[in-house]
Each structure stands twice: as structure tokens, then as C-alpha cells.
Scaffold this motif. Structure first.
Motif, short mmCIF file in Angstrom:
data_model
loop_
_atom_site.label_atom_id
_atom_site.label_comp_id
_atom_site.label_asym_id
_atom_site.label_seq_id
_atom_site.Cartn_x
_atom_site.Cartn_y
_atom_site.Cartn_z
N ARG A 15 -96.15 -21.07 -32.62
CA ARG A 15 -95.06 -20.13 -32.82
C ARG A 15 -95.56 -18.70 -32.70
NH1 ARG A 15 -93.45 -24.43 -36.17
NH2 ARG A 15 -91.22 -24.91 -36.06
N THR A 16 -94.66 -17.80 -32.32
CA THR A 16 -94.99 -16.38 -32.21
C THR A 16 -94.15 -15.59 -33.20
OG1 THR A 16 -95.58 -16.55 -29.87
CG2 THR A 16 -94.96 -14.36 -30.69
N THR A 82 -92.85 -6.53 -24.74
CA THR A 82 -93.17 -7.70 -25.55
C THR A 82 -92.55 -8.94 -24.92
OG1 THR A 82 -93.21 -6.36 -27.57
CG2 THR A 82 -92.97 -8.75 -27.85
N GLY A 84 -91.47 -12.90 -24.26
CA GLY A 84 -90.97 -13.98 -25.10
C GLY A 84 -91.64 -15.29 -24.71
N PRO A 85 -91.26 -16.37 -25.38
CA PRO A 85 -90.32 -16.35 -26.50
C PRO A 85 -90.96 -15.89 -27.81
CG PRO A 85 -91.09 -18.58 -26.09
CD PRO A 85 -91.69 -17.73 -25.02
N ILE A 86 -90.11 -15.41 -28.71
CA ILE A 86 -90.50 -15.00 -30.06
C ILE A 86 -89.78 -15.93 -31.02
CG2 ILE A 86 -90.39 -13.15 -31.79
CD1 ILE A 86 -90.24 -11.19 -29.32
N ASP A 87 -90.52 -16.53 -31.92
CA ASP A 87 -89.90 -17.45 -32.88
C ASP A 87 -89.40 -16.73 -34.13
OD1 ASP A 87 -90.48 -20.20 -31.61
OD2 ASP A 87 -92.40 -19.16 -31.52
N LEU A 125 -84.70 -7.49 -28.83
CA LEU A 125 -85.53 -8.69 -28.77
C LEU A 125 -84.73 -9.98 -28.88
CD1 LEU A 125 -88.61 -7.77 -31.03
CD2 LEU A 125 -88.47 -7.73 -28.53
N ARG A 128 -84.81 -13.16 -26.75
CA ARG A 128 -86.07 -13.90 -26.70
C ARG A 128 -86.43 -14.58 -28.03
NH1 ARG A 128 -89.15 -8.81 -24.65
NH2 ARG A 128 -87.08 -7.89 -24.81
N ILE A 129 -85.61 -14.37 -29.06
CA ILE A 129 -85.91 -14.95 -30.37
C ILE A 129 -85.31 -16.35 -30.47
CG2 ILE A 129 -85.54 -14.72 -32.86
CD1 ILE A 129 -85.56 -11.68 -32.46
N ARG A 130 -86.11 -17.30 -30.97
CA ARG A 130 -85.68 -18.70 -30.99
C ARG A 130 -85.32 -19.22 -32.38
NH1 ARG A 130 -90.12 -21.83 -27.29
NH2 ARG A 130 -91.50 -21.19 -29.00
N PRO A 299 -81.07 -18.47 -26.47
CA PRO A 299 -82.43 -18.88 -26.06
C PRO A 299 -82.64 -20.39 -26.20
CG PRO A 299 -82.47 -17.36 -27.95
CD PRO A 299 -81.05 -17.58 -27.58
#
Length: 301
Positions: A15-16, A82, A84-87, A125, A128-130, A299
């Protein structure tokens, strides 16, 4: 009774997470804990040199990126660079009490940093946030009120405490309205919020010649203040625990001032859906960003 601790954080490998204000205090503890559990953590900090020094003390995959929430051009640059993906996005950074100052775009500094910068960052963002957006508020929201005719407090004598409380109330209204919009869009992402109680990172600043009342108040606050490690637990709980959207987490003892993290209540003003929607619309105009999701732009999980 279950009492959440750092040992209860789930495995976050793969995860990010993006954590704003991650070079000190609660943000630093939050970022370090997420990295130690395997997350790839982006330290979004105003001072990259300080961020690099902090990153060098952390285990796991950590990156440092420049982000000045008081400058919308910096927010846009950060979001644009920045990938993605971003969690997980943790909206942690913020200013506490200080004299009247202006952000780069002319906004009152606390408004620009504590609310508007995070508002813009989240919207930019969000495609790209999951998984989750966790926003750090404060007990101070309970004495806050929003005057939509003077959000930047230009028509009255400036009181830092009142400004801080107003914008911490704005944090909660933002988190609630974000969840409403996510639900309406059919997004799996959830919005949560947390506050640290009274922690050693947000004690009042010392004055050159503090009054007796100031010294007594600071002493009493010091008696109940938690460490940064303890103060970060509500944020980590709100960021990783199995919670419904629009949950608000804080300490469970001494009127939410200290203790283990648990879902807590909020003021009536923080539950005002009409005010939340109005604040969102005003913020869209000021920040030049819009809620980006619709049913065709969710996303992938």
C-alpha cells in the motif's frame, strides 16, 4: 476491552500512504508507524531537508516530497508529480496559534494551511486514491464557528484561538461532506477524521513574559498531555481500522483529552450538513478545485 496500540496496525505491504506534515510530531509518528508496517510512505513536508533527515531514521520504503499547503501552486505541483495509485491520504499538517499572517495566495494563513490546502490536495489526488482519506481535526472544533461573511477573519480583531477553532471545525465539515460526495459517487473510498486529544506537540507557545494565568493554564494542560506517540494513535486508528465512513476518532478518557482511540462525538456545528455543503462550495471557488469523481471515474480496487 480492546485498546488499540501500534502493535495492532495491520500489515500494509503493497500500500502507498501520503502523510502531510510528516517531519515532526504526530505526522512523523504516523508516517513511521505506517512505514514499519510495510507501507510505501510519501512524506509531504514544507522543508524537504528536514524531511530527509527524518526519513533517514525510518524503516521501510519512504520518499520525501516538498509540499507547502499555504501555497496552492505548491499543492498543484505536488499532486501533479505524485503518481498513483495512493491507498491512504493522511491530512495531518497544520498551524496552531500565531499572529495574523497571509498565505502565498493571500488567504489568512491558518485558513490556507489548515483547511484550504488540504481541500485542494484531496480533490487533486482523489482520482488516484483507492481506500481512505483521514483528516486530523482537534478538540478545539467544539468552540469553533463559521462566519461565511468573514471566513478569513478580516472584519474583526484577529484572535488566533478563534481562528484555529474555526478551521478545525472546517476540517470536520470537510471530512463529512467528502464522505457524502464519495457515497453519492459510488466510490469505495471512505473519509474519516481524528483528533489527538491534548498532546505534547500542540501545547501553547511560550510568551516572552507569560502572565500568571498563562503559566497556570499551561501547567494544567501539561498534566494531561499525551506524548506524540500516544497522540498519533487516533490518526492511525482512523487511517487503518475497520470503520464506517465519516467516523471521528479520539481518546477515550478525560473528556476526550487522553487515552486509547475510540469513535467519539462532535459538536452540533460539526454535524451541520448545510454548513458542510456551503463550505465545500466556497472552498471550490477559492481553491479552484472541484470534486473529481463520478460513477465512471472511480479508482480500480
Amino acid at each position: 476491552m480492546f485498546r488499540f496500540s501500534l502493535a495492532d496496525l495491520p500489515d500494509l505491504t503493497g500500500r502507498t500512504a501520503v502523510v502531510t506534515g510528516a517531519s515532526s510530531g504526530i505526522g512523523l509518528v504516523t508516517a513511521r508507524a505506517l512505514a514499519e508496517r510495510g507501507a510505501r510512505v510519501v512524506l509531504a513536508v514544507r522543508d524537504p531537508e528536514k524531511g530527509e533527515a527524518v526519513a533517514a531514521t525510518m524503516k521501510g520504503p519512504v520518499q520525501v516530497r516538498a509540499l507547502d499547503l499555504a501555497d496552492l501552486s505548491s499543492v498543484r505541483a505536488f499532486a501533479g508529480d505524485t503518481p498513483g495509485p495512493i491507498d491512504l491520504l493522511v491530512n495531518n499538517a497544520g498551524l496552531s496559534l500565531g499572529p495574523l499572517s497571509r498565505a502565498a495566495d493571500g488567504f489568512e494563513l491558518q485558513f490556507g494551511t489548515n483547511h484550504l490546502g488540504h481541500f485542494a490536495l484531496t480533490n487533486l489526488l482523489l482520482p488516484r486514491i483507492r481506500e481512505r482519506v483521514a483528516t486530523v481535526a482537534s478538540l478545539g472544533h467544539r468552540i469553533g464557528s463559521l462566519d461565511f461573511t468573514d471566513l478569513q477573519r478580516e472584519r474583526r480583531p484577529y484572535r488566533p484561538n478563534a481562528a484555529y477553532a474555526q478551521f478545525k471545525l472546517a476540517n470536520l465539515l470537510f471530512a463529512a461532506e467528502l464522505q457524502r460526495r464519495l457515497t453519492r459517487a459510488g466510490s469505495p473510498v471512505i473519509s474519516t477524521a481524528a483528533h489527538p486529544g491534548i498532546s505534547s506537540t500542540n501545547l501553547m507557545r511560550a510568551e516572552k513574559k507569560p502572565s500568571l494565568g498563562f503559566r497556570v493554564e499551561k501547567f494544567l494542560v501539561g498534566l494531561v498531555a499525551q506524548s506524540a506517540e500516544e497522540g498519533a494513535l487516533p490518526t492511525l486508528y482512523a487511517a487503518t481500522a475497520d470503520l464506517p465512513g465519516d467516523s471521528y476518532v479520539g481518546p477515550d478518557r478525560l473528556w476526550d483529552m487522553r487515552g486509547a482511540p475510540t469513535p467519539v462525538g462532535r459538536s452540533a456545528r460539526a454535524r451541520d450538513g448545510s454548513a458542510a455543503r456551503r463550505l465545500w462550495e466556497v472552498s471550490e471557488d477559492l481553491a479552484g478545485t472541484r470534486f473529481p469523481l463520478d460513477a465512471s471515474a472511480i479508482p480500480a480496487s
